[in-house]
Design a protein around this motif. Structure first.
Motif, short mmCIF file in Angstrom:
data_model
loop_
_atom_site.label_atom_id
_atom_site.label_comp_id
_atom_site.label_asym_id
_atom_site.label_seq_id
_atom_site.Cartn_x
_atom_site.Cartn_y
_atom_site.Cartn_z
N ILE A 1 0.89 -6.65 3.77
CA ILE A 1 0.09 -7.06 4.94
C ILE A 1 0.07 -5.93 5.96
O ILE A 1 -0.98 -5.59 6.51
N GLU A 2 1.25 -5.33 6.18
CA GLU A 2 1.30 -4.23 7.16
C GLU A 2 0.44 -3.06 6.72
O GLU A 2 -0.27 -2.45 7.52
N ARG A 3 0.48 -2.76 5.42
CA ARG A 3 -0.35 -1.67 4.89
C ARG A 3 -1.82 -1.96 5.10
O ARG A 3 -2.60 -1.10 5.52
N LYS A 4 -2.19 -3.20 4.83
CA LYS A 4 -3.61 -3.57 4.96
C LYS A 4 -4.06 -3.49 6.42
O LYS A 4 -5.17 -3.05 6.71
N ARG A 5 -3.17 -3.89 7.32
CA ARG A 5 -3.54 -3.83 8.74
C ARG A 5 -3.82 -2.41 9.19
O ARG A 5 -4.58 -2.18 10.12
N ALA A 6 -3.17 -1.44 8.52
CA ALA A 6 -3.30 -0.04 8.93
C ALA A 6 -4.44 0.69 8.23
O ALA A 6 -4.71 1.85 8.48
N GLN A 7 -5.11 0.04 7.29
CA GLN A 7 -6.18 0.73 6.56
C GLN A 7 -7.36 -0.20 6.31
O GLN A 7 -7.22 -1.42 6.35
N ARG A 8 -8.50 0.39 6.04
CA ARG A 8 -9.69 -0.43 5.76
C ARG A 8 -9.69 -0.94 4.33
O ARG A 8 -10.09 -2.04 4.05
#
Ligand code: SAH
Ligand code: SF4
Ligand code: F3S
Length: 433
Positions: free
Chosen positions: A114-121
């Motif tokens: 989830i954190e990774r997704k929040r930081a990238q498109r």
């Protein structure tokens, strides 16, 4: 921030969704909400039969508009279907708006995904091969009070020829008895009134010299008033010791879910179940001899490849003889990658439908017969919920029968005595005694 989880499949998945909720809480999603209000929607999928997959496909597809209108909404899809060969790719192609795809072995990483997704498109996909799983360190947000699910094994080694579970859940591994006992003790202290030990095949539990009957006995020895259930058992691993432990402790519910699948020895062989109908029936006979009031429920599959009318008649005869209190019935669904999916002799749909209709009629008649015997008796119910539509509280007796009743005050989590006044199918209706 709010979350919504959609769960398909078995108890294992229901409990897994409680773990998903625990992870979401840590990731900052504190509140459960409706699907429309959620900031993250997680689908916990199942692939045991084709219709389970179709459900998920339909529901995920229906979110396209909501996602377009609210680009901040995160959509994550996990569970057994995502772990299936090639399915994550297919899901991504069909529904490009999915943000996160995670396999069954990747659940513990969900927070970082989830954190990774929040930081990238770009969307995030994590589907890896099985890894040893014992302690996952996740605190679940439990939603099944007064029952609490407790995993004892993960995965399955049985490779029944029709079943996809071993492919999507990996090899079986057992949790340490100390960890299971500590979890169960904490749950009882916290006020849970029922513990259900979970595994694809609980009887093959073994860890550091402790086997399933011993584990069950040790959990039953925990102090306090609670019910102890377990599922699922496998007829090939059924043992006299298990029956002895069930008999010895009042806390262990006198209910065994023992899937038989078919009453035909030829079909059981093709299914790779590794027992015969005679062995199965002798197990039930032993169980009823030792614990006369014990109830047995089962799973049945019709229209397995090459199943003849005669094989099917063997199943009907077994249902008569085994005296099940209820049964889950399924039409064989070919699962890519399993042995049965490539077997010759597929049964036409109309034949399959006719067989399942006849089987359900028999199973329901048996259930009704047993229900009728309850009328006039008083049974102990553990109140689980309130049914808004009926305006009645409901709970189950130790055999798994659902009982409904009226009450002025909230009875959830209480053991109550119910005098049964009427029965309708599998449901009983009564008055507080
Ligand atoms: N581990 C448990 C549960 C497995 S899934 C067990 O061994 O019993 C639950 C039930 O789904 C199975 O018992 C079986 O009856 C049914 N099932 C599994 N695969 C199926 C398939 N391909 N088609 C139809 N029913 C299936
Ligand atoms: Fe599937 Fe058989 Fe394992 Fe149950 S025991 S999960 S039916 S392979
Ligand atoms: Fe359960 Fe379905 Fe997976 S039955 S283990 S959620 S394939």
């Amino acid at each position: 921030m709010k979350y919504h989880i959609v769960t398909y499949g078995c108890q294992m998945n229901l409990h897994e969704s409680e773990k998903i909720a625990g992870i979401l809480k840590e990731a900052g999603y504190g509140e459960n909400s409706s699907i429309e209000e959620a900031d993250i929607i997680v689908f916990n999928t199942c692939c045991i039969r084709e219709n389970a997959e179709n459900h998920a496909f339909g529901n995920i597809g229906a979110l396209k508009k909501q996602k377009r209108e609210n680009p901040n909404l995160l959509i994550a899809v996990g569970g057994c279907m995502v772990q299936e060969e090639g399915k994550a790719k297919l899901l991504k192609e069909k529904f490009p708006f999915i943000d996160i795809l995670f396999g069954t072995h990747n659940l513990p990483e969900l927070k970082s995904l989830i954190e990774r997704k929040r930081a990238q498109r770009k969307s995030v996909i994590s589907v890896t091969e099985a890894r040893e799983r014992t302690e996952d360190g996740i605190s679940p947000v439990r939603t099944s009070y007064p029952n609490a699910w407790v995993n004892i094994t993960y995965g399955c080694n049985n490779f029944c020829s029709y079943c996809i579970v071993p492919y999507v859940r990996g090899r079986e591994c057992s949790r340490r008895a100390e960890d299971i006992l500590a979890e169960a003790e904490a749950l009882i202290r916290a006020g849970y009134k029922e513990i259900t030990l979970l595994g694809q095949n609980v009887d093959s539990y073994h860890c550091e010299g402790v086997d399933f009957p011993e584990l069950l006995e040790r959990v039953a020895q925990i102090e306090g008033k609670f019910r102890l259930r377990f599922m699922t058992s496998h007829p090939k691993d059924f043992s006299e010791r298990l029956v002895a432990v069930m008999k010895k402790y009042d806390k262990i519910c006198k209910h065994l879910h023992l899937p038989v699948q078919s009453g035909s020895n030829r079909i059981l062989g093709l299914m790779n179940r590794r027992y015969t109908r005679e062995k199965y029936l002798s197990e039930i006979a032993l169980l009823k001899r030792e614990i006369p009031d014990c109830e047995v429920t089962t799973d049945l599959i019709v229209a397995f490849p090459t199943e003849t009318e005669e094989d099917f008649q063997d199943t009907l005869a077994l249902v008569e003889e085994a005296d099940f209190s209820s049964a889950f019935t399924f039409i064989f669904s070919p699962r890519t990658g399993t042995k049965a999916a490539t077997m010759e002799g597929r049964i036409p749909e109309d034949v399959a439908k006719d067989r399942i209709t006849r089987l359900i009629a028999l199973v329901n008649a048996k259930t009704r017969e047993k229900s009728a015997k309850y009328v006039g008796k008083t049974i102990e119910i553990l109140c689980e919920d309130y049914d808004e539509k009926k305006g009645l509280y409901l709970g189950r007796d130790e055999y798994g029968r659902m009982g409904y009743f009226e009450s002025e005050r909230d009875r959830r989590g209480e053991f109550v005595n119910l005098k049964i006044t009427s029965a309708n199918g599998i449901s009983l209706y009564g008055e507080l005694d």
